[in-house]
Design a protein around this motif. Structure first.
Motif, short mmCIF file in Angstrom:
data_model
loop_
_atom_site.label_atom_id
_atom_site.label_comp_id
_atom_site.label_asym_id
_atom_site.label_seq_id
_atom_site.Cartn_x
_atom_site.Cartn_y
_atom_site.Cartn_z
N TRP A 199 0.84 -1.22 0.00
CA TRP A 199 0.00 0.00 0.00
C TRP A 199 0.87 1.26 0.00
N VAL A 200 1.86 1.26 0.89
CA VAL A 200 2.68 2.46 1.07
C VAL A 200 3.51 2.76 -0.16
N PHE A 201 4.04 1.72 -0.80
CA PHE A 201 4.97 1.96 -1.91
C PHE A 201 4.32 1.87 -3.29
N PRO A 203 2.47 3.97 -4.90
CA PRO A 203 2.71 5.16 -5.73
C PRO A 203 4.05 5.09 -6.46
N SER A 204 5.08 4.54 -5.83
CA SER A 204 6.37 4.41 -6.52
C SER A 204 6.29 3.42 -7.68
N VAL A 220 2.15 9.71 -8.71
CA VAL A 220 2.18 9.52 -7.26
C VAL A 220 0.88 9.98 -6.62
N CYS A 221 0.46 11.21 -6.96
CA CYS A 221 -0.74 11.78 -6.32
C CYS A 221 -1.98 10.97 -6.68
N ASN A 222 -2.14 10.64 -7.96
CA ASN A 222 -3.32 9.89 -8.37
C ASN A 222 -3.37 8.52 -7.70
N PHE A 224 -2.00 7.62 -4.91
CA PHE A 224 -2.26 7.85 -3.49
C PHE A 224 -3.75 8.07 -3.24
N LEU A 225 -4.36 8.98 -4.00
CA LEU A 225 -5.77 9.28 -3.78
C LEU A 225 -6.65 8.08 -4.11
N LEU A 227 -5.83 4.94 -3.84
CA LEU A 227 -5.69 3.97 -2.74
C LEU A 227 -6.51 4.40 -1.53
N VAL A 228 -6.46 5.68 -1.22
CA VAL A 228 -7.21 6.18 -0.05
C VAL A 228 -8.70 5.92 -0.23
N ALA A 229 -9.23 6.29 -1.40
CA ALA A 229 -10.66 6.09 -1.65
C ALA A 229 -10.99 4.61 -1.67
N PRO A 273 -8.29 15.18 -9.32
CA PRO A 273 -8.29 14.33 -8.14
C PRO A 273 -9.60 13.57 -7.99
N LEU A 277 -10.22 9.51 -7.22
CA LEU A 277 -11.05 9.00 -6.12
C LEU A 277 -12.13 8.06 -6.64
#
Lengths: 409, 409, 409
Positions: A199-201, A203-204, A220-222, A224-225, A227-229, A273, A277
């Motif tokens: 999960w953490v990596f 974005p890389s 990275v941002c996409n 991350f978002l 994964l959060v959603a 963003p 999501l």
């Protein structure tokens, strides 16, 4: 093992053709290392959830990744323009990163087959699957001009459906409802180590090959978002679909990651963003529904048993990634993306069935049915292994004791 | 959950106002990833020390962090100058990093309440606490010009005392000396996974927002030296305060980190290595003494039960950070720092009590007293869960068996 | 502990002579953090394989690393040119990285002595060994002009043989075939957390001090390929040397890393990928054979008991690294490398024997023979500790129960 010994030698002999690449590495190394953690820690520990298969999960993951990295370097090197011209191919950080991606394909297929093959059979699977995967990837990227920066189609969907096809070809009734196929309390927590590192990596993983730097930040941002959603959606759906309205650790360790797969193909594409999501929400919902309803169906109706549920974490989210890619692309360049979906399935299906039958050849030692999903046949285990890893409630335990005491008197 | 579903939708609708930021990210990404590991691996596994609450610790940590990251992005975005001018706000790597810090605040408060709230109640806590935290941070940084680079005051002290105030408002006699509140041998080792990842990456946490590069290196070195000194002190004090002169894993997993909190506020300020070491020594000593003597007092006298001891790891070290900040600042700029301490406590106290009563409303499903500090009510658990996670000595085990055998004959 | 308290104070007093270094850190920080993860997560968890020594392994590792980092900073600082000129020494990222390397030396020696010393005795070992290690390193690098970028000789071989010499001096018959010296199923999986983090970040360890950037990339690629080849070889040899043709987790957690040690000395030297692969294959083979045949011999014939098998993971692979260095160097600069091997052994042997006898002095509390390889004497343990960590097969368990029931009637 003898067969593998021969191939390992071949690897070594094939290598001297390569020479070192001297390009500076400051900017790429951190992302390479993140991907590396995902392959070895992430996949390795995610698969330790089986109560009696922890040694195998983490060790065979390591062996198979190493083998595939070497084999992928050779196959890709022999097919390169450089080799065609000079009879040599280069090995540098970029090649190692690509080899990590190749390993991911095999490890996903391993997820579908987890507990059902012997180590040698896994290696044979990798031996056959790696060139096929490189061929398909070349086809998808160069013939159909598909943009697949995070490898959702060529890594995740391909790996999942190759694994499922193997599983179908290799199916036997004893694989289903096996007593070893389940977790114990602590093995589920081990699996979370893998899940959270993935999960953490992630974005890389999606950003590692994106160019230029602003596309890398978008990726990275996409991711991350998304994964959060996806994670929030997974919790909601996991509770909603459960009979007792409780969360299921299988969903939490796996479906939370589907957002990373589904955004993969388009992570570097310019988008709002909100879109990231939405992708995450759809991915999480589809993945939980997959675990709850589709995996049992695949196993009972189609005979494709899927130990880790790779269809739900890699397969369907990878297909979704293609669909989203088609949707997003309508906004500015429809011609280049249209056929991204069609290419995957025919290319896979033909290769898979042959594969399964090779693995079934009696030449290679098969896993005994009683010892499926268990370490005992292939690893030296400590003395507590039987005691610790068999499901044991108070009730079971007492009845066992009572019998033994009764025998004693 | 329905309530949360509505808010999650609101999150998604609020997002399209944002647009991607295109600044290159080469230098910041590694520190962002380190912080990310701390939030999800570090906090998540540090809280798995409870023997029957491992699923919840790591999963609710994940859910709550994701929710807070989204919610923090929105709150902070709606309050930004950019939004006031254009009706839009940007989301980039800097915003995601700030959102990770916002998540840390909530996770620290979660530590004080660990095992005592249901998942929905944790989400409500995050919903209320996040805007308050952002308001307090704005006040501390902009009204009082406090330099708090590692967030020791606005992240650690605020999170800890908000959590403790919740705990007081939510107190019940059954929370104390609960049979589920304790560890088993392996769950303490899980907690060390989290603790050591926090320890290793804490320099990145304190340095992530430091500018310019030389201040960043100072922040790394100071945090590192403070952690080293704190760790050695923790071992000394842990042994010295124990009846049997043994080390206590609670101290080793938590107090060793207090040096990172206490140096946080001043990590980027120019100071001698000696000062960093002194800060670490004081932090370690205060933290161990806190666990040994103050946590029991807080629970019995003030009714503020603190499951993870956040007062000792985040609260008092955060206050110490403010005191050290005031001491260090006397050397060269007293005016800007003087009132750094006074601002925190009034701002917190008022918000907290309302909060606790909202959480106590019978509308939200409360945790049953018997099932406090346990996963069973909220997670599907494997069959061995009851057997593995109840404290079991040989003595207890034998008496259990004997009873059942006696019943049998 | 009193003794240590005095030294810790001395550390603090020695520090103010230092001042912060202001060089930018963008390029070095990620590799520094990778090394940091290896020291604290990697070594710490690799040593948790003992069933009753998990708390000690991870905690004493942390304490010892912290102590050595401080002590190494002081020793190296006091010996620096800067201190000789100005009476001050600098502490920056480079110094912290070097201190991490110094910690690695001590942790390797700790591996040989794992379970046999009390925490104070480990600290005394670190107190004596650190200056010796720095002296030897200076001698190897400056007097003999040895190129040892990954520290295979001055870190790995020195640490291993210092530890073995301690072990010999400290030998007692009770150390061998002790009932606590073994793993349980879950402790072997903990050890794999450490092993895989070491595996993943080893390229950073070997490349961290390599200059310039192209040598750094070569160091990464060579270490990576050596590890891959070593891992595959380890699996082959582990199976081939086992009576039941199964894999042994001790080999998989340790021998797979030997490739990183063996390539260490020459990782930055220009060489073909084939050479890196050959180094890995030899390293894996030697390491497995070491575990299988040499460790038992060392213990029974020479009286040097080696708990973690550091001879096989660090000792012999470090010596091999020197041999390979000599072989590779013949191609282009024989003069500078010739005597790299000869220097290690005399320097070590003399220091070691005195050391062992100091540790044996009855002044320091010795580990009780019954409690060797166990946490109980030094850590507060949860109530399940005895139950969970003793080897327990169904058979043992039933006989225990039967006895107790028989007593009852």
């Amino acid at each position: 093992m003898v067969l593998f010994g021969l191939f390992a030698k071949y690897d070594v002999n094939a290598m001297p053709k390569g020479s070192e690449d001297a390009v500076p590495m400051a900017s790429k190394y951190p992302m390479f290392q993140d991907t590396h953690v995902m392959i070895f820690i992430g996949f390795g520990f995610l698969m330790t959830f089986l109560k009696r298969y922890g040694f195998s999960a983490v060790s065979v993951n390591l062996l198979l990744a190493c083998f595939t990295i070497e084999w992928g370097l050779i196959v890709r090197g022999l097919l390169s323009h450089e080799f065609a011209q000079d009879g040599k191919f280069s090995i540098g950080l970029d090649q190692l990163l690509t080899a990590d991606f190749a390993a991911a394909v095999i490890l996903i297929s391993m997820g579908a087959m987890l507990g059902k093959l012997s180590p040698v059979q896994y290696l044979i699977m990798a031996l056959i699957e790696t060139p096929v995967a490189i061929f398909v990837e070349h086809h998808v990227v160069h013939t159909f001009h598909v943009n697949d920066v995070g490898g959702s189609i060529v890594v995740h969907a391909f790996g999942a459906y190759f694994g499922l096809a193997c599983s179908k070809a290799f199916a036997s009734s004893g694989q289903r409802e096996h007593e070893n196929e389940g977790s114990v309390y602590h093995s589920d927590i081990y699996a979370m180590i893998g899940a959270i590192f993935l999960w953490v990596f992630w974005p890389s993983f999606n950003a590692a090959v994106a160019e230029p730097a602003d596309a890398r930040q978008r990726a990275v941002c996409n991711t991350f978002l998304s994964l959060v959603a996806c994670t929030i959606t997974t919790f909601l759906f996991s509770q909603a679909t459960d009979h007792h309205k409780k969360f299921d650790m299988v969903h939490i360790a796996n479906s939370t990651l589907a957002g990373g797969v589904t955004i993969g193909t388009t992570a570097n594409v310019v988008l709002h963003p909100l879109h990231a999501l939405i992708v995450g929400v759809v991915a999480g919902a589809v993945s939980v529904i997959g675990y709850k309803y589709i995996t049992p169906l695949l196993s009972s109706k189609l005979g494709a048993h899927d130990t880790c549920g790779v269809n739900n974490l890699h397969g369907m989210p990878g297909v979704l990634a293609g669909i989203f890619s088609a949707i997003f692309v309508l906004a500015y360049d429809p011609a280049a993306y249209g056929s991204s979906l069609n290419v995957i399935y025919p290319a896979m299906k033909s290769a898979d069935n042959a594969e399964g039958f090779i693995l079934r050849l009696k030449i290679f030692n098969q896993v005994r049915e009683k010892e499926m999903y268990a370490d005992g046949d292939y690893f030296e285990t400590p003395a507590d292994y039987d005691f610790t890893t068999r499901v044991r409630t108070f009730g079971q335990f007492q009845s066992l004791q009572v019998v033994s005491v009764a025998d004693y008197f």
